[in-house]
Design an enzyme around this catalytic site. Structure first.
Site, PDB file in Angstrom:
ATOM      1  N   ASP B  16     -11.425  -3.564   4.100  1.00 35.42           N
ATOM      2  CA  ASP B  16     -10.055  -3.986   3.805  1.00 35.42           C
ATOM      3  C   ASP B  16      -9.057  -3.482   4.833  1.00 35.42           C
ATOM      4  O   ASP B  16      -8.229  -4.247   5.332  1.00 35.42           O
ATOM      5  CB  ASP B  16      -9.640  -3.506   2.404  1.00 35.42           C
ATOM      6  CG  ASP B  16     -10.312  -4.334   1.308  1.00 35.42           C
ATOM      7  OD1 ASP B  16     -11.199  -5.159   1.624  1.00 35.42           O
ATOM      8  OD2 ASP B  16      -9.965  -4.136   0.140  1.00 35.42           O
ATOM      9  N   ARG B  98      -1.160  10.846  -2.146  1.00 32.62           N
ATOM     10  CA  ARG B  98      -0.377   9.883  -1.388  1.00 32.62           C
ATOM     11  C   ARG B  98       0.717  10.503  -0.537  1.00 32.62           C
ATOM     12  O   ARG B  98       0.915  10.116   0.618  1.00 32.62           O
ATOM     13  CB  ARG B  98       0.220   8.830  -2.326  1.00 32.62           C
ATOM     14  CG  ARG B  98      -0.819   8.043  -3.127  1.00 32.62           C
ATOM     15  CD  ARG B  98      -2.030   7.697  -2.323  1.00 32.62           C
ATOM     16  NE  ARG B  98      -2.924   6.760  -2.970  1.00 32.62           N
ATOM     17  CZ  ARG B  98      -4.139   6.517  -2.527  1.00 32.62           C
ATOM     18  NH1 ARG B  98      -4.624   7.132  -1.450  1.00 32.62           N
ATOM     19  NH2 ARG B  98      -4.899   5.644  -3.161  1.00 32.62           N
ATOM     20  N   ASP B 127       0.398   3.046  -6.023  1.00 32.32           N
ATOM     21  CA  ASP B 127       0.226   3.694  -4.727  1.00 32.32           C
ATOM     22  C   ASP B 127       1.200   3.181  -3.683  1.00 32.32           C
ATOM     23  O   ASP B 127       1.686   3.937  -2.849  1.00 32.32           O
ATOM     24  CB  ASP B 127      -1.212   3.532  -4.248  1.00 32.32           C
ATOM     25  CG  ASP B 127      -2.143   4.458  -5.024  1.00 32.32           C
ATOM     26  OD1 ASP B 127      -1.655   5.497  -5.498  1.00 32.32           O
ATOM     27  OD2 ASP B 127      -3.319   4.125  -5.163  1.00 32.32           O
ATOM     28  N   SER B 181     -12.901  -0.927  -8.649  1.00 25.75           N
ATOM     29  CA  SER B 181     -12.222  -0.395  -7.474  1.00 25.75           C
ATOM     30  C   SER B 181     -12.158   1.128  -7.577  1.00 25.75           C
ATOM     31  O   SER B 181     -11.915   1.669  -8.656  1.00 25.75           O
ATOM     32  CB  SER B 181     -10.820  -0.997  -7.432  1.00 25.75           C
ATOM     33  OG  SER B 181     -10.003  -0.280  -6.560  1.00 25.75           O
TER      34      SER B 181
END
Lengths: 405, 405, 405, 405
Positions: B16, B98, B127, B181
């Site tokens: 990705d 993050r 996110d 995921s």
């Protein structure tokens, strides 16, 4: 405070409250009314009647009541709507029973014309506070007698001497001192003191009374379903049950799988720290299931507000302020949030742990259409997120630009 | 926002973010700098370098860094000082990583003269918010590119077509769609989506990646000791360890005993609910141990204030406001409380549960002398409790008297 | 979002909303329903009817309503029960009117079969958020059109050109630009923008519209009495009045004495700071009086909890979350506290200040018997205070002893 | 608690503390050390020395100190950083002075080898709690003597008899009883009791001592500028001044214009309500100015968190918990927020009111570019607001859709 004329005593039928009963009679020369409640502590109540009669209490002054349904419906369940835990862990099993006992003491005082109530809690603990604040809040004129703070029976020896001097029967196993002190009701069993006083030392196995050792629990997990209506549990595995019956069943299930053990040090309202071993098998399952149902039926605005209010709410109950305007205000807010907290949680019980592993509800707010990684048919426009972030960032950007200056 | 000239991309080396890399090059004709961080996700990093080079990134534009120590020391540990859990349960494993990534992206942008950063988070999740709020808070002039919100590669088929058209190698197992995921770092592994989208259905066993099934965990409990200094874990079973090493060890221990599994539905900042499976083996042990040490070293005034502030603090981190003045204010309050949070907690690990069963500290506030059921040599005057209760009751009595009127 | 077919527009009858009306017709070719509310802004409403007809609105599509009583009873009064002020000072006069307008827009949409609502708020302010969140919360399927965010009429010139091109009459004094922007209702008048944009500069005298300059107020103070029942004002100087009538009278009194002027910089929900001049003459009196009555009728447990919840409550209203579960939860808590907030407050009004100088109630909790410096007949035992202090000090003493180590 | 051997007494030099001095000598036969502090109460201190000597205190045992700068710098200013008001109104003028006095009492005890401290506060008020909690928090072994709770001098007559019997000089105006009780320091003057005990009755004019009647204040407004650095006032009208000097000047200005009068009923920590008249002229100006500067220099995230924490912070100070970990934690959070609270506020003083009418700062967060109604050169994209609203509305829409079901 003048001497009491007639006292309603929270009476367990055990040695200590029997000594208190006699002490009230001899110290104040007052009439004593006994109140013995079945809160689910797992003891026979009728022996208390016989013992009270033996100690000279008139039959009409002996109150023995099964308050289990009231206890769970009006005290335990409202508290669980809040997901209340004290200091992150304690489910308030002892704290929540005290206001109910005080409520009945004060009501019986009104019925019997008594001017005082008495309890067997010591001067070091939280329970004295809970009993007394509740009593005063319900009847500002009531007198409260706390013999442990008043008398001079400050050693085991003197207590036994007093008992013998007043023909109070002493069970053989009560001659020596118990290795720790226990309180129990339908919600929990707590153990404190003596062998538990060193918080560095793990509690001996024999302290645990209501839950099997996780190592001895079944080797196969068990799945159960708890159904809620308006935030209260109403059914187990599809079977509708009364509040107390439901909690009783949950206790059996939790106990069988070793769930709900807690070993902690807590900060008492009176300022010292104490170490307790708590067993709350059914309550532990209830909390996990309630959080599970709330997770799909409560909007996050409501859920987060509840989480922020909870520590205060729990502290109020711990400290004895059940009957206070601020607890009632918080309850009003919490109860408002529960109108659609309906649904069923699936729990997996296994060797000491109880985990919610599924949950469903006709009132769910979960929208697979919105959250899906798949095509969502326009339910959500990802471009909206850009504006959302940019506007939320604006103040941070202004701040960053300022801080560079 | 004008077109970016040079972009720092958070690059995993996977399919990705490789597509994103290429898309940035083709869509904007801009230079791309890649940043690949070892946050403890358990993947080799060097393949990312080779792949970046293959995709035309200049060697000096490839940043590969091991940030595990910084991650645990400056992000995970400060958060655990607060006992932070979101919505009662979630230990914020993804959320806390993050801001660190954004911080490095912004720093690398400054070093390389880039005017933009880019990330691979979608427009439906939290996110994107966390990445972007952090970036804007650290550099108010930075551009942020979120390809998932911009491009038209909205199906697996189109993504693969794009990859093939641009000679991006596709591993065989990436041709089909993953059944769910995953995000992972040293603190946790999260799994979402696809087979997990029905919150009523228990997660399939194969979803769990980092913890053994409790049923497969050792039949014998294991006891471990975690030592804290100023609120941070510093040693395991007496061995001093760096933050990341310590957390790594705790992950092994927790994973081996099946600890730290969580199946929940959470309220995302962007307004929808989502279901996640979280595995936080080491963090779960850390939280339990930290609460254990705090229970003897924190005064209840400090402890209760922390508990009240915690939900807000956790919400701020969840929502992406790590770099905000209000998070920093709360951190200042929390850190102030940790000056004497020193000592050791004893945990029992067994088939999915981790319980603190002992705790000790040179800085303990627990006073056996005060709490004892035995003679306390005058440490505590039980008569004081009467005044304490009577004064606390006064307002309730005045209220009760008024309410009778 | 597809194009709207029929839109209910919040229509003032002024130039801007007339342009919006016409723009909706021309841009979307949709039918327009106008809603004009008398919220106490002090303007005639019937001219709005004539103007709407002139612009081609069918008579049955023109809604003109006096909602003043509903506004004060169901929005202003509940908010004042909370003593709500935003950022310490602002009485939320604009914020509280928006949900009512949205509620009627959505209701009229349902009555008239409209699929959209529209408002005249800009994209920089709070009002757009308040209108839209309220609308979506009441009808999740409603479309909301915010022309100021959509159209290209971005300058005064272009607006006037559009008006002229569509035969919208332009009052002479509307040709030039107003020196500042005004919003008004029964609770307050706000002024923003233009000459007020430099927060260092005091507002020119001519900005104030609803209150006399304190320097011009009467030289003699005036005393008034406001009576409350369950937290709501019900009488002025002994005369029972409806909510809107009462607030109208308080506005006259406050305005006459120059009370309720506020010059502040506030943090908008959308992230920027803005400077506003607010005049809330009646509301200022109401707040002072309500606090006065609460001071004798609310227990401090309730009062302090209210004070802690208030900033959040005010923020929710400011940000547009009137119709949210968390605002309703807080309202439930607040309303619970008001059951006995009955009594009368005496205010002194004088040249810009309004001070409560006396208060009385049949439900007072003030006990002269307890507080007196004189002999109190045993109402209070000063010795109790010693125990109270000693128990409260215990944790601090344990802490001090530990910290010495 | 054994009898004290040496006591440090908070000594004003007045009749009451002189009686206490003598009573300590006669009751306990102990050595007395006197501590007389200039907190800005506006009385000469040297007479206290003469009187102490007359009562037999050794010169080396007489401590007379000017603590005004310490008081304002280390107590008043930190508190004003928080914008602290108790129960919405009270600026805590008495509360904040007590910890300083206790701190010095405990320090002097250490210097002089005293084992006890004593104060002249009664058993009904808050001050006893504040003195004693502070003392215990600073020295857990200190004894505290509160003669008013111990002795039998419970009437004015007996006090005077005791004074005469012990040759304590009695000023003529102290023979009769004061019509109310006063406490004063640099921050405020409070008046309580006697003629003020009926909260329905406005306070007689003669009660006010430090502020002119607004009716008698100048007919012309006065504008002043207060400059702040890191949240603390540092200059008045451009002149740098020390903390105490600055507050003294503000008192003069506020007093001259009749600012800072407060007539209220408050909830005491000991549970009863009491009525007080407070005059805080300088503090009122300071609070208004500080809020003014914060309004342009504090981000709303920080500002709102401060507002939410403030009531708790104020309650802690009111209740006597200045020296507690939770007050210190809150202070850490508050102080963190003040790093850039720099700038100047312009106040208008006029006949009882003090309003901020302008404010400016090099650290301003106010951005005219963003907020302007005029063309903003792309600083803000109004379209972002749509996404912001739509995402914030999502949960409300999901909720509304669910609630329809």
């Amino acid at each position: 405070m003048g001497a009491p004329k007639k006292v309603v005593l929270a009476y367990s039928g055990g040695l200590d409250t029997s000594i208190i009963l006699k002490w009230l009679q001899t110290e104040y020369g007052c009439e004593v009314v006994t109140f013995t409640a079945d809160l689910g502590q797992g003891e026979e109540l009728e022996p208390a009647r016989a013992k009270a009669e033996l100690l000279g209490i008139k039959p009409e002054n002996i109150y023995i009541e099964d308050v289990r349904e009231e206890f769970v419906r009006d005290f335990v369940f409202p508290m669980f709507r809040a997901n209340a835990v004290y200091e992150g862990l304690y489910l308030l099993g002892t704290s929540i029973a005290r206001p109910l006992i005080s409520k009945r003491l004060v009501e019986i005082a009104a019925e019997t014309g008594a001017d005082a109530v008495a309890h067997g809690a010591t001067g070091k603990g939280n329970d004295q506070v809970r009993f007394e604040l509740s009593a005063y809040a319900l009847n500002p004129d009531i007198k409260v007698i706390a013999p442990w703070r008043e008398w001079d029976l400050t050693s085991r020896t003197r207590l036994l001497e007093f008992a013998e001097a007043h023909q109070i029967p002493i069970a053989k196993d009560k001659r020596g001192e118990a290795p720790f002190s226990v309180d129990a009701n339908l919600l929990h069993t707590s153990s404190e003191g003596k062998v538990l006083e060193d918080p560095a030392e793990p509690a001996p196995d024999y302290v645990y009374q209501r839950t099997v050792h996780p190592e001895d629990a079944p080797d196969t997990p068990e799945h159960i379903e708890i159904t809620f209506e308006k935030g209260d549990a109403v059914a187990l595995n599809g079977e509708q049950l009364s509040p107390a019956t439901l909690l009783t069943r949950l206790n059996e299930l939790g106990g069988k799988h070793g769930c709900g053990r807690l070993d902690l040090v807590e900060g008492r309202y009176v300022g010292m720290k104490s170490r307790g071993i708590y067993e709350t098998p059914g309550g532990t399952l209830l909390l996990e299931a309630h959080r599970g149902i709330e997770s799909i039926t409560l909007d996050k605005g409501a859920a987060h507000l509840k989480d922020e209010l909870m520590p205060r709410y729990a502290e109020l109950i711990y400290n004895g302020y059940w009957f206070s305007p601020e607890r009632e205000m918080l309850q009003a807010a919490i109860d408002h949030s529960q109108a659609r907290v309906n649904g069923t949680a699936l729990l997996k019980l296994y060797k000491g742990s109880a985990r919610c592993v599924g949950r469903w509800s006709d009132d769910t707010l979960y929208s697979e259409q919105h959250v899906t990684f798949e095509e969502d048919a326009g339910a959500y426009d990802q471009k909206d997120a850009e504006g959302f972030i940019r506007i939320n960032a604006l103040r941070l950007k202004l701040l960053a630009a300022r801080n560079r200056r």
